[in-house]
Motif scaffolding. Structure first.
Motif, PDB file in Angstrom:
ATOM      1  N   VAL A  19       0.818  -1.211   0.000  1.00 22.89           N
ATOM      2  CA  VAL A  19       0.000   0.000   0.000  1.00 22.89           C
ATOM      3  C   VAL A  19       0.851   1.259   0.000  1.00 22.89           C
ATOM      4  CG1 VAL A  19      -1.810   1.241   1.238  1.00 22.89           C
ATOM      5  CG2 VAL A  19      -1.805  -1.265   1.245  1.00 22.89           C
ATOM      6  N   LEU A  20       1.920   1.269   0.810  1.00 17.28           N
ATOM      7  CA  LEU A  20       2.752   2.461   0.949  1.00 17.28           C
ATOM      8  C   LEU A  20       4.187   2.035   1.210  1.00 17.28           C
ATOM      9  CD1 LEU A  20       2.539   5.636   1.180  1.00 17.28           C
ATOM     10  CD2 LEU A  20       2.452   5.300   3.659  1.00 17.28           C
ATOM     11  N   ALA A  27       5.656   2.099   6.607  1.00 17.83           N
ATOM     12  CA  ALA A  27       5.137   1.497   5.385  1.00 17.83           C
ATOM     13  C   ALA A  27       3.797   0.855   5.734  1.00 17.83           C
ATOM     14  CB  ALA A  27       6.103   0.439   4.878  1.00 17.83           C
ATOM     15  N   LEU A  28       2.968   0.632   4.729  1.00 19.27           N
ATOM     16  CA  LEU A  28       1.687  -0.031   4.962  1.00 19.27           C
ATOM     17  C   LEU A  28       1.586  -1.271   4.069  1.00 19.27           C
ATOM     18  CD1 LEU A  28      -0.679   3.097   5.061  1.00 19.27           C
ATOM     19  CD2 LEU A  28       0.148   1.754   7.010  1.00 19.27           C
ATOM     20  N   LEU A  29       1.347  -2.409   4.699  1.00 16.32           N
ATOM     21  CA  LEU A  29       1.182  -3.678   3.989  1.00 16.32           C
ATOM     22  C   LEU A  29      -0.251  -4.152   4.168  1.00 16.32           C
ATOM     23  CD1 LEU A  29       4.311  -5.699   5.256  1.00 16.32           C
ATOM     24  CD2 LEU A  29       4.228  -3.814   3.628  1.00 16.32           C
ATOM     25  N   GLN A  30      -0.776  -4.789   3.155  1.00 19.21           N
ATOM     26  CA  GLN A  30      -2.127  -5.346   3.254  1.00 19.21           C
ATOM     27  C   GLN A  30      -2.059  -6.800   2.796  1.00 19.21           C
ATOM     28  OE1 GLN A  30      -5.692  -3.315   3.278  1.00 19.21           O
ATOM     29  NE2 GLN A  30      -5.899  -5.290   4.286  1.00 19.21           N
ATOM     30  N   PRO A  31      -1.866  -7.742   3.740  1.00 24.14           N
ATOM     31  CA  PRO A  31      -1.887  -9.153   3.327  1.00 24.14           C
ATOM     32  C   PRO A  31      -3.255  -9.479   2.713  1.00 24.14           C
ATOM     33  CG  PRO A  31      -1.208  -8.920   5.647  1.00 24.14           C
ATOM     34  CD  PRO A  31      -1.719  -7.586   5.197  1.00 24.14           C
ATOM     35  N   MET A  35      -4.892 -14.156   5.035  1.00 25.54           N
ATOM     36  CA  MET A  35      -3.514 -14.658   5.027  1.00 25.54           C
ATOM     37  C   MET A  35      -2.758 -14.170   6.251  1.00 25.54           C
ATOM     38  SD  MET A  35      -3.136 -16.554   2.343  1.00 25.54           S
ATOM     39  CE  MET A  35      -1.564 -16.583   1.432  1.00 25.54           C
ATOM     40  N   LEU A  37       1.077 -13.230   7.987  1.00 28.84           N
ATOM     41  CA  LEU A  37       2.333 -12.644   7.566  1.00 28.84           C
ATOM     42  C   LEU A  37       3.468 -13.372   8.273  1.00 28.84           C
ATOM     43  CD1 LEU A  37       2.387 -10.198   5.640  1.00 28.84           C
ATOM     44  CD2 LEU A  37       3.068  -8.819   7.587  1.00 28.84           C
TER      45      LEU A  37
ATOM     46  N   ALA B  27       8.479 -15.598  12.404  1.00 29.46           N
ATOM     47  CA  ALA B  27       7.312 -15.377  13.249  1.00 29.46           C
ATOM     48  C   ALA B  27       6.085 -15.324  12.336  1.00 29.46           C
ATOM     49  CB  ALA B  27       7.450 -14.069  14.006  1.00 29.46           C
ATOM     50  N   LEU B  28       4.917 -15.581  12.900  1.00 30.34           N
ATOM     51  CA  LEU B  28       3.680 -15.490  12.123  1.00 30.34           C
ATOM     52  C   LEU B  28       2.740 -14.486  12.787  1.00 30.34           C
ATOM     53  CD1 LEU B  28       3.073 -19.287  11.363  1.00 30.34           C
ATOM     54  CD2 LEU B  28       3.969 -17.551   9.799  1.00 30.34           C
ATOM     55  N   LEU B  29       2.311 -13.506  12.001  1.00 31.54           N
ATOM     56  CA  LEU B  29       1.363 -12.493  12.478  1.00 31.54           C
ATOM     57  C   LEU B  29       0.058 -12.645  11.702  1.00 31.54           C
ATOM     58  CD1 LEU B  29       3.590  -9.255  12.385  1.00 31.54           C
ATOM     59  CD2 LEU B  29       3.654 -11.142  14.008  1.00 31.54           C
ATOM     60  N   GLN B  30      -1.027 -12.384  12.378  1.00 35.04           N
ATOM     61  CA  GLN B  30      -2.331 -12.429  11.695  1.00 35.04           C
ATOM     62  C   GLN B  30      -3.063 -11.127  12.003  1.00 35.04           C
ATOM     63  OE1 GLN B  30      -4.403 -15.758  10.479  1.00 35.04           O
ATOM     64  NE2 GLN B  30      -4.996 -13.979   9.281  1.00 35.04           N
ATOM     65  N   PRO B  31      -2.934 -10.113  11.135  1.00 34.92           N
ATOM     66  CA  PRO B  31      -3.691  -8.883  11.383  1.00 34.92           C
ATOM     67  C   PRO B  31      -5.194  -9.201  11.375  1.00 34.92           C
ATOM     68  CG  PRO B  31      -2.120  -8.610   9.576  1.00 34.92           C
ATOM     69  CD  PRO B  31      -2.163 -10.063   9.895  1.00 34.92           C
ATOM     70  N   MET B  35      -7.560  -5.477   8.172  1.00 36.46           N
ATOM     71  CA  MET B  35      -6.651  -4.444   8.674  1.00 36.46           C
ATOM     72  C   MET B  35      -5.334  -4.448   7.899  1.00 36.46           C
ATOM     73  SD  MET B  35      -8.206  -2.818  11.127  1.00 36.46           S
ATOM     74  CE  MET B  35      -7.304  -2.220  12.573  1.00 36.46           C
ATOM     75  N   GLN B  36      -4.744  -3.265   7.808  1.00 35.38           N
ATOM     76  CA  GLN B  36      -3.405  -3.158   7.233  1.00 35.38           C
ATOM     77  C   GLN B  36      -2.371  -3.251   8.339  1.00 35.38           C
ATOM     78  OE1 GLN B  36      -3.460   0.546   5.053  1.00 35.38           O
ATOM     79  NE2 GLN B  36      -4.484  -0.390   3.296  1.00 35.38           N
ATOM     80  N   LEU B  37      -1.129  -3.529   7.910  1.00 33.89           N
ATOM     81  CA  LEU B  37      -0.031  -3.581   8.848  1.00 33.89           C
ATOM     82  C   LEU B  37       0.874  -2.375   8.586  1.00 33.89           C
ATOM     83  CD1 LEU B  37       0.308  -5.936  10.869  1.00 33.89           C
ATOM     84  CD2 LEU B  37       2.187  -6.702   9.455  1.00 33.89           C
ATOM     85  N   ALA B  38       1.091  -1.570   9.622  1.00 30.24           N
ATOM     86  CA  ALA B  38       2.061  -0.471   9.543  1.00 30.24           C
ATOM     87  C   ALA B  38       3.397  -1.001  10.040  1.00 30.24           C
ATOM     88  CB  ALA B  38       1.609   0.707  10.398  1.00 30.24           C
ATOM     89  N   VAL B  39       4.477  -0.705   9.304  1.00 34.04           N
ATOM     90  CA  VAL B  39       5.798  -1.267   9.580  1.00 34.04           C
ATOM     91  C   VAL B  39       6.839  -0.158   9.614  1.00 34.04           C
ATOM     92  CG1 VAL B  39       7.590  -2.820   8.719  1.00 34.04           C
ATOM     93  CG2 VAL B  39       5.185  -3.392   8.368  1.00 34.04           C
TER      94      VAL B  39
END
Lengths: 317, 317
Positions: A19-20, A27-31, A35, A37, B27-31, B35-39
């Motif tokens: 996303v960004l 940064a913005l990720l959208q699995p 799914m 991550l 590691a495994l993350l499940q947003p 939802m998006q993930l900010a990194v």
């Protein structure tokens, strides 16, 4: 050149799968929907993980490769990564090579650079990589079962061979040295194999600290033991140079810096494993089996133990 | 103590908000669904980002705080982080303090340590932090609009004051020094404020390289300019020590290491901003406004320009 010009010139690229990317606080990720991550971080420090003389493009490649190898060991599909880079000074020729090697491998896996940090300091590279994986499908260290075959991808021990040649403890013909050096400096992460092994392998691990030591993590997590056939393991070294048998075996089992996958699969899935290897263009070699008795046994053709002391690479030893 | 004992003793903890933590290749993350993930990633290097004499617990706190501050600037809710740590040697007392400070702040924000790396090398700490955020709600640098108010959270300039006292370029009364030193060594990330500003602020940024310099990123990304009132900005320094007016203003505008939020909001949302500050227990101060004319102007009570040269902290300058 200042920090922001440096980022703009070498590391800022448009993102298409995320996303960004580079340029905001996060940064913005959208699995994809549902799914998980998969996330892994590795730090490479000059003098510890690479020689100061290494070609920067190869170093850029390797910095990402060791992280992609962790995704491969889980069976995750690469999505994005962040790069934190400490450097003693801004050297444009170094940055050009480093970023070229790094981004070429990133492009090959459609893994986008989405953020990070740059600072002055002793040369150190810290990458965090992100991959997508469906819930419940990750290849973990804890899934090996008694009776499973033990498999290894690609070639193992050659990186150590190159390191010893650099150190001067052995000498190699120039073509064998070049081949081993590429194995050390430009490892190929087994991402496609990891994906192909989903639903087939029962456990997997990235061999970075030595086959025997890393396999030990699988054995303890799975509460099992293993037998490795010395003759089969010895074939894992790609280099064709003359080498005493026991030394060859030691480099295969405890050389380190290999970035191949060790994995287990039920004995009745041998055809499926070979097919996964073919589909992903990766050699796979069966070197032993999982057993109930804890610990790791190295055996010769008659099943007798081979006297060999193997230790895992410990970054504080 | 080896690498794996070290991880087990100081850094391996059960996860509850994430699928899989320390101990496998990834590691495994499940947003949460949709939802998006900010990194964000930051690397801290000894001598550059912290003094070798710093209390390790404060350093552990700060290492995560500077990353949480980036999540705050996006309005994301902390979820997890990875830690890559290079150290010249294993010092248990240092590790005990560092991990205690790090994990106390992590617990306060329910941000779980899910993975990472440890290696020998010059002391360097690289953290990558993950937060959840609903699509389209992230506070970006590009959203400032002409007529918006310009706001800053908390206190600014005190970290620089402490640094100058350490350097010996000025002397402070002991209570003022201790107060400023805590600001430098234990910044409080404004996570709750960032969350409270969603739907109110039009843009936000984490002030880590100096207010004026970081605000410049917002102005360029938003294609606007800004006016800062010197008198209002000067009140941002918490320390009550005697200091020449221009020096105080310089430390506020270009001191660096502040980890507060600079943000913009429409003038008709002043009450909402103040209410968000109250709700999150964070002071917020209005120091100026966004204007159409590009660039940043510092003005006195009569609107006349204040002669002051402010430069952003550049990690390669």
């Amino acid at each position: 050149m200042g920090e922001f010009d440096l980022i703009a010139r070498y590391f800022r690229r448009p993102v298409t799968r995320n996303v960004l990317g580079v340029g905001d606080d996060c940064a913005l990720l959208q699995p994809a929907a549902g799914m998980q991550l998969a996330v892994s971080s590795d730090m490479l420090v000059e003098g510890r993980h690479f020689l100061s003389t290494v070609d920067p493009a190869r170093l850029g490649h390797k910095s990402l490769a060791v992280n992609l190898s962790d995704l491969a060991a889980c069976g995750a599909r690469p999505l994005a990564f962040t790069l934190a880079l400490a450097m003693p000074r801004v050297e444009e020729s170094w940055l050009e090579g480093f970023s070229r090697g790094l981004l070429a491998l990133a492009d090959a896996h459609r893994c986008e650079l989405v953020g990070g940090d740059t600072t002055r300091g002793p040369l150190a590279i810290c990458i965090t990589v992100f991959g997508e994986i469906a819930p419940g499908t990750a290849l973990l260290r804890s899934g090996a079962r008694v009776g499973d075959d033990l498999w290894v991808s690609g070639a193992v021990g050659d990186a150590r061979l190159a390191l010893e040649a650099f150190r001067g403890t052995l000498s190699l013909p120039s073509d064998a040295f070049e081949q081993a050096r590429v194995r050390m400096e430009q490892p190929q992460p087994r991402v496609e194999l990891g994906l192909a092994l989903q639903g087939i392998a029962t456990s997997a691990i990235d061999i970075s600290d030595g086959l025997a030591g890393d396999l030990g993590h699988v054995l303890r997590a799975s509460n099992v033991g293993a037998r490795i056939e010395a003759a089969a393991a010895s074939t894992l070294m790609a280099a064709t140079c003359e080498l005493p048998d026991l030394l060859r075996l030691e480099y295969v089992l405890a050389g380190g810096d290999d970035y191949e996958l060790a994995f287990t699969a039920p004995a009745d899935r041998r055809e499926a494993v070979l097919e996964a290897g073919l589909r992903s263009g990766t050699d796979v070699t069966r070197i032993g089996a999982i057993e109930a008795q804890p610990g790791l046994r190295i055996v010769d053709g008659e099943g007798a133990p081979v006297a060999l002391r193997v230790e895992s690479w410990d970054h504080f030893a």
